[in-house]
Design an enzyme around this catalytic site. Structure first.
Site, mmCIF file in Angstrom:
data_model
loop_
_atom_site.group_PDB
_atom_site.id
_atom_site.type_symbol
_atom_site.label_atom_id
_atom_site.label_comp_id
_atom_site.label_asym_id
_atom_site.label_seq_id
_atom_site.Cartn_x
_atom_site.Cartn_y
_atom_site.Cartn_z
ATOM 1 N N GLN A 218 -10.196 5.370 13.105
ATOM 2 C CA GLN A 218 -11.631 5.304 12.855
ATOM 3 C C GLN A 218 -12.324 4.569 13.999
ATOM 4 O O GLN A 218 -11.649 4.036 14.870
ATOM 5 C CB GLN A 218 -11.880 4.527 11.547
ATOM 6 C CG GLN A 218 -11.260 3.138 11.551
ATOM 7 C CD GLN A 218 -10.849 2.633 10.172
ATOM 8 O OE1 GLN A 218 -11.317 3.121 9.143
ATOM 9 N NE2 GLN A 218 -9.926 1.694 10.138
ATOM 10 N N HIS B 157 -15.733 -9.495 -2.973
ATOM 11 C CA HIS B 157 -14.432 -10.170 -2.916
ATOM 12 C C HIS B 157 -14.169 -11.037 -4.144
ATOM 13 O O HIS B 157 -13.036 -11.109 -4.629
ATOM 14 C CB HIS B 157 -14.310 -10.958 -1.606
ATOM 15 C CG HIS B 157 -14.248 -10.057 -0.421
ATOM 16 N ND1 HIS B 157 -15.116 -10.163 0.656
ATOM 17 C CD2 HIS B 157 -13.455 -8.985 -0.159
ATOM 18 C CE1 HIS B 157 -14.839 -9.203 1.532
ATOM 19 N NE2 HIS B 157 -13.837 -8.468 1.060
ATOM 20 N N GLU C 152 -2.608 -3.392 5.888
ATOM 21 C CA GLU C 152 -3.816 -2.800 6.457
ATOM 22 C C GLU C 152 -3.393 -1.814 7.534
ATOM 23 O O GLU C 152 -2.586 -2.147 8.421
ATOM 24 C CB GLU C 152 -4.710 -3.890 7.054
ATOM 25 C CG GLU C 152 -5.762 -3.450 8.030
ATOM 26 C CD GLU C 152 -6.780 -2.450 7.497
ATOM 27 O OE1 GLU C 152 -6.948 -1.380 8.138
ATOM 28 O OE2 GLU C 152 -7.406 -2.741 6.458
ATOM 29 N N ASP D 266 0.619 1.767 6.939
ATOM 30 C CA ASP D 266 -0.019 2.653 5.960
ATOM 31 C C ASP D 266 0.383 2.242 4.541
ATOM 32 O O ASP D 266 1.583 2.184 4.224
ATOM 33 C CB ASP D 266 0.413 4.102 6.232
ATOM 34 C CG ASP D 266 -0.333 5.100 5.365
ATOM 35 O OD1 ASP D 266 -0.225 6.307 5.647
ATOM 36 O OD2 ASP D 266 -1.006 4.673 4.397
ATOM 37 N N ASP E 238 -8.054 -2.308 -1.768
ATOM 38 C CA ASP E 238 -9.346 -2.617 -1.149
ATOM 39 C C ASP E 238 -9.553 -1.650 0.009
ATOM 40 O O ASP E 238 -9.423 -1.997 1.173
ATOM 41 C CB ASP E 238 -9.322 -4.077 -0.647
ATOM 42 C CG ASP E 238 -10.613 -4.495 0.021
ATOM 43 O OD1 ASP E 238 -10.687 -5.630 0.494
ATOM 44 O OD2 ASP E 238 -11.542 -3.652 0.083
ATOM 45 N N SER E 239 -9.842 -0.409 -0.371
ATOM 46 C CA SER E 239 -9.872 0.639 0.660
ATOM 47 C C SER E 239 -11.285 1.095 0.994
ATOM 48 O O SER E 239 -12.238 0.763 0.301
ATOM 49 C CB SER E 239 -9.094 1.858 0.145
ATOM 50 O OG SER E 239 -9.938 2.625 -0.692
ATOM 51 N N THR E 240 -11.392 1.911 2.025
ATOM 52 C CA THR E 240 -12.636 2.594 2.354
ATOM 53 C C THR E 240 -12.811 3.755 1.375
ATOM 54 O O THR E 240 -12.050 3.893 0.430
ATOM 55 C CB THR E 240 -12.521 3.142 3.809
ATOM 56 O OG1 THR E 240 -11.184 3.642 3.980
ATOM 57 C CG2 THR E 240 -12.740 2.047 4.826
ATOM 58 N N PRO F 64 -7.816 8.126 6.618
ATOM 59 C CA PRO F 64 -6.548 7.505 6.202
ATOM 60 C C PRO F 64 -6.556 7.043 4.754
ATOM 61 O O PRO F 64 -5.497 6.871 4.154
ATOM 62 C CB PRO F 64 -6.426 6.314 7.154
ATOM 63 C CG PRO F 64 -7.816 6.000 7.596
ATOM 64 C CD PRO F 64 -8.515 7.334 7.650
#
Ligand code: SAM
Length: 291
Positions: free
Chosen positions: A33, A64, A108, A140, A161-163, A168
């Site tokens: 990205q 958070h 991460e 990953d 805690d992902s996009t 990915p």
């Protein structure tokens, strides 16, 4: 210093948020990205992945606090925690404030996110520079749980805690991934995941909950609000391997006993977060348990 630089995050072709930028601090295109950190006029330092706002110094505490403390004050004794994603460090920071936590593993995929935040957003990333209980892995998350489920070690709480489900992160919303997550969880384990916008992404929420319902015993969803995600109202999914309930098993007394100070989270909000707006209850009917 830029006199008139604005950054714009567009949501589809009908909505946008704009922020006044004072300085561009970091910009890198990685194999996964683009990673940017800017100094804004009104929201402090801001991390953007692929042009989407991930974290700002001004409101990161809402996300958070709620992604970490809700599951950690429900689980009876959380010792071993896994965070997938979370490259800005804010989730690990909050997890490691719990004295019961003996180990936090964070996986991460993009080292550049950690690097950029360690340099420019220490408010969230200081903990990534070294903590005796933190095991930071650049890799990953999909592959990690595939391999980890073959070991005997289990996690008490897993936090995704992902996009958004693009690039990915797309497999982090699928059944194969959650089947392996379930195998990595202890019998009374809890998994909490970034759950998108109730206003804008009801279809993603339905598909996520459909996947979780097929794999986990109980499935819930809870909300928080912030300044910089589209629509301001955002959700987390909460799924359990056993019969744990986010409100009935909430260790309310443990919040004050922890001695921890919070800027967003509190006992009342923990419970209120699971009571949903009517449009959302209608959208997700049959896919979630009642609080
Ligand atoms: N709070 C933010 C949000 O809701 O959009 C997410 C914060 S955090 C920065 C998201 C992180 O997930 C990113 O740094 C991204 O690189 C990471 N990520 C995406 N896919 C991943 C994967 N398959 N495994 C591990 N981390 C992943």
């Amino acid at each position: 210093m830029y006199s008139n630089l604005w950054i714009e995050e567009r949501y589809k072709d009908f909505y946008a948020m704009r922020y006044k930028v004072e300085n561009v601090l970091y910009s890198k295109k990685t194999e996964f990205q683009t990673v940017d950190v800017v100094e804004t006029k009104g929201h402090g330092k801001m991390l953007l992945n692929d042009g989407l706002v991930m974290v700002t110094e001004r409101d990161e505490i809402a996300y958070h606090d709620m992604i970490a403390h809700v599951p950690l004050f429900v689980h009876p004794n959380p010792k071993n925690v896994l965070v997938i994603g979370g490259g800005d460090g804010g989730t690990a920071r909050e997890v490691l404030r719990h004295s019961s936590v003996e180990k936090c593993t964070m996986v991460e995929i993009d080292g550049a996110v950690c690097e950029a935040c360690m340099e420019f957003i220490p408010q969230t990333a200081e903990v990534l520079k070294g903590h005796p209980k933190l095991d930071l892995i650049i890799g990953d998350g999909v592959k990690f749980v595939q391999e980890f489920q073959a070991t005997n070690e289990k996690f008490d709480v897993i936090i995704i805690d992902s996009t958004d489900p693009i690039g990915p992160a797309a497999p982090l919303f699928g059944p194969e991934f959650y089947t392996n997550v379930n195998k990595c969880l202890a019998d009374n384990g809890i998994v909490v995941s970034q759950g998108e916008s109730p206003w804008f992404e009801a279809e993603i929420q339905k598909s996520m909950l459909g996947v979780l319902n097929d794999i986990f015993k109980n499935t819930f969803i809870y909300n928080f609000s912030n300044l910089t995600y589209p629509g301001g109202l955002w959700s987390f999914t909460f799924a359990t391997k056993g019969d744990t309930h986010p409100i009935n098993d909430f260790r309310k007394e443990a919040v004050a006993a922890s001695g921890l100070e919070f800027s967003y989270y509190n006992e009342g909000l923990h419970q209120a977060a699971f009571y949903l707006p009517t449009f959302m209850k209608k959208n997700l009917e049959g896919l979630i348990q009642n609080p």
